[in-house]
Every structure is written in structure tokens, then in C-alpha cells.
Design a protein around this motif. Structure first.
Motif, PDB file in Angstrom:
ATOM      1  N   PHE A  29       0.795  -1.220   0.000  1.00 34.42           N
ATOM      2  CA  PHE A  29       0.000   0.000   0.000  1.00 34.42           C
ATOM      3  C   PHE A  29       0.829   1.272   0.000  1.00 34.42           C
ATOM      4  CE2 PHE A  29      -2.457  -3.363   2.056  1.00 34.42           C
ATOM      5  CZ  PHE A  29      -3.549  -3.403   1.207  1.00 34.42           C
ATOM      6  N   GLN A  30       2.129   1.142   0.073  1.00 34.85           N
ATOM      7  CA  GLN A  30       2.984   2.328   0.077  1.00 34.85           C
ATOM      8  C   GLN A  30       3.186   2.815  -1.346  1.00 34.85           C
ATOM      9  OE1 GLN A  30       6.509   1.040   2.105  1.00 34.85           O
ATOM     10  NE2 GLN A  30       5.626   1.375   4.125  1.00 34.85           N
ATOM     11  N   GLU A  31       3.052   4.118  -1.520  1.00 39.09           N
ATOM     12  CA  GLU A  31       3.259   4.705  -2.831  1.00 39.09           C
ATOM     13  C   GLU A  31       4.741   4.909  -3.070  1.00 39.09           C
ATOM     14  OE1 GLU A  31       0.922   8.238  -2.458  1.00 39.09           O
ATOM     15  OE2 GLU A  31      -0.841   7.242  -3.266  1.00 39.09           O
ATOM     16  N   GLN A  32       5.111   4.824  -4.324  1.00 40.02           N
ATOM     17  CA  GLN A  32       6.501   5.071  -4.672  1.00 40.02           C
ATOM     18  C   GLN A  32       6.799   6.560  -4.505  1.00 40.02           C
ATOM     19  OE1 GLN A  32       8.011   3.388  -8.148  1.00 40.02           O
ATOM     20  NE2 GLN A  32       7.382   1.341  -7.578  1.00 40.02           N
ATOM     21  N   PRO A  33       8.029   6.890  -4.145  1.00 40.84           N
ATOM     22  CA  PRO A  33       8.375   8.309  -4.000  1.00 40.84           C
ATOM     23  C   PRO A  33       8.262   9.030  -5.338  1.00 40.84           C
ATOM     24  CG  PRO A  33      10.306   6.888  -3.663  1.00 40.84           C
ATOM     25  CD  PRO A  33       9.134   5.997  -3.867  1.00 40.84           C
ATOM     26  N   GLY A  83       0.388   7.684 -15.515  1.00 40.97           N
ATOM     27  CA  GLY A  83      -0.661   8.649 -15.183  1.00 40.97           C
ATOM     28  C   GLY A  83      -0.894   8.847 -13.699  1.00 40.97           C
ATOM     29  N   SER A  84      -0.888   7.772 -12.926  1.00 38.51           N
ATOM     30  CA  SER A  84      -1.112   7.915 -11.481  1.00 38.51           C
ATOM     31  C   SER A  84       0.054   8.629 -10.809  1.00 38.51           C
ATOM     32  CB  SER A  84      -1.380   6.564 -10.824  1.00 38.51           C
ATOM     33  OG  SER A  84      -0.284   5.704 -10.987  1.00 38.51           O
ATOM     34  N   GLN A  85       1.274   8.365 -11.288  1.00 36.02           N
ATOM     35  CA  GLN A  85       2.442   9.078 -10.751  1.00 36.02           C
ATOM     36  C   GLN A  85       2.373  10.570 -11.108  1.00 36.02           C
ATOM     37  OE1 GLN A  85       3.962   7.592  -8.260  1.00 36.02           O
ATOM     38  NE2 GLN A  85       6.014   7.676  -9.108  1.00 36.02           N
ATOM     39  N   ILE A  86       1.955  10.857 -12.333  1.00 39.19           N
ATOM     40  CA  ILE A  86       1.819  12.257 -12.751  1.00 39.19           C
ATOM     41  C   ILE A  86       0.780  12.951 -11.872  1.00 39.19           C
ATOM     42  CG2 ILE A  86       1.055  13.794 -14.611  1.00 39.19           C
ATOM     43  CD1 ILE A  86       2.242  11.718 -16.589  1.00 39.19           C
TER      44      ILE A  86
END
Length: 113
Positions: free
Chosen positions: A9-13, A67-70
Motif C-alpha cells: 500500500f505504500q506509494e513510490q516516491p 498517469g497515477s504518478q503524474i
């Protein structure tokens, strides 16, 4: 075991390169819209810009691989979590309701010239 599960569940930096890339796009496009193809508010934004016959750069976040990172990076840059995320003349305008308010107050045409 707990660390392994929570790692799902951790998002990438957010990458500094992506931040620079987005900031460069904001600076180099008179009008820049981050959107999603299925979003009705995004459609209203695109319709209004098309009505004004203005050229704009469009990034459909649900059609690009990162897209989600953007979108996460845009939240860091603009403070806005949702789409559409609109920039005019290098300045964050906000979302569709902000763009529509500019239109109602007759200020949008001036920004677009």
C-alpha cells in the motif's frame, strides 16, 4: 510479515525528474490540461476551451503509463488532487469550476489571448 503487507500500500516516491518534466510542460505550454477521458468535468473544460478555439496541450492521465504518478506529482506541485488540473500561462488555474468561474466573470478570454 506486517511490513511485507504494508509495502503493498505504500506509494513510490515522487521522482525529481518527473517534477522537472511537469514543471517544464507547465512553462512551455500556454494552456495545459491534465484530464481523464471519462471525467465529465474534464469534458466540460475541454468543451469550453474548444469554444474559445484555443490550442492547448492535453494529457489524459488514464491513457499514459505513468498517469497515477503524474497525478500524485501534480498534487505536490499544485495542491490539487483532482482532474481536470488546468494551467494557463504557467499559472495553476485550478479545476473545471475555477475555469467556468473565469468564463462567467469574463476573465477567461483575456487570459487566453
Amino acid at each position: 510479515m506486517f511490513e511485507w503487507i504494508t509495502s503493498w500500500f505504500q506509494e513510490q516516491p515522487i521522482s525529481p525528474e518527473l517534477v522537472k518534466s511537469i514543471e517544464s510542460a507547465i512553462e512551455s505550454n500556454k494552456v495545459l490540461v491534465y484530464s481523464k477521458t471519462y471525467c465529465p468535468y474534464c469534458r466540460a473544460t475541454k468543451d469550453l476551451l474548444n469554444k474559445h478555439q484555443v490550442e492547448y496541450k492535453l494529457v489524459e492521465l488514464n491513457t499514459v503509463p505513468d498517469g497515477s504518478q503524474i497525478q500524485r506529482t501534480l498534487q505536490k506541485i499544485s495542491g490539487q488532487k483532482t482532474v481536470p488540473n488546468i494551467f494557463i500561462n504557467g499559472k495553476h488555474i485550478g479545476g473545471n469550476s475555477d475555469l467556468q468561474a473565469l468564463e462567467q466573470s469574463k476573465k477567461l478570454a483575456q487570459l487566453l489571448t
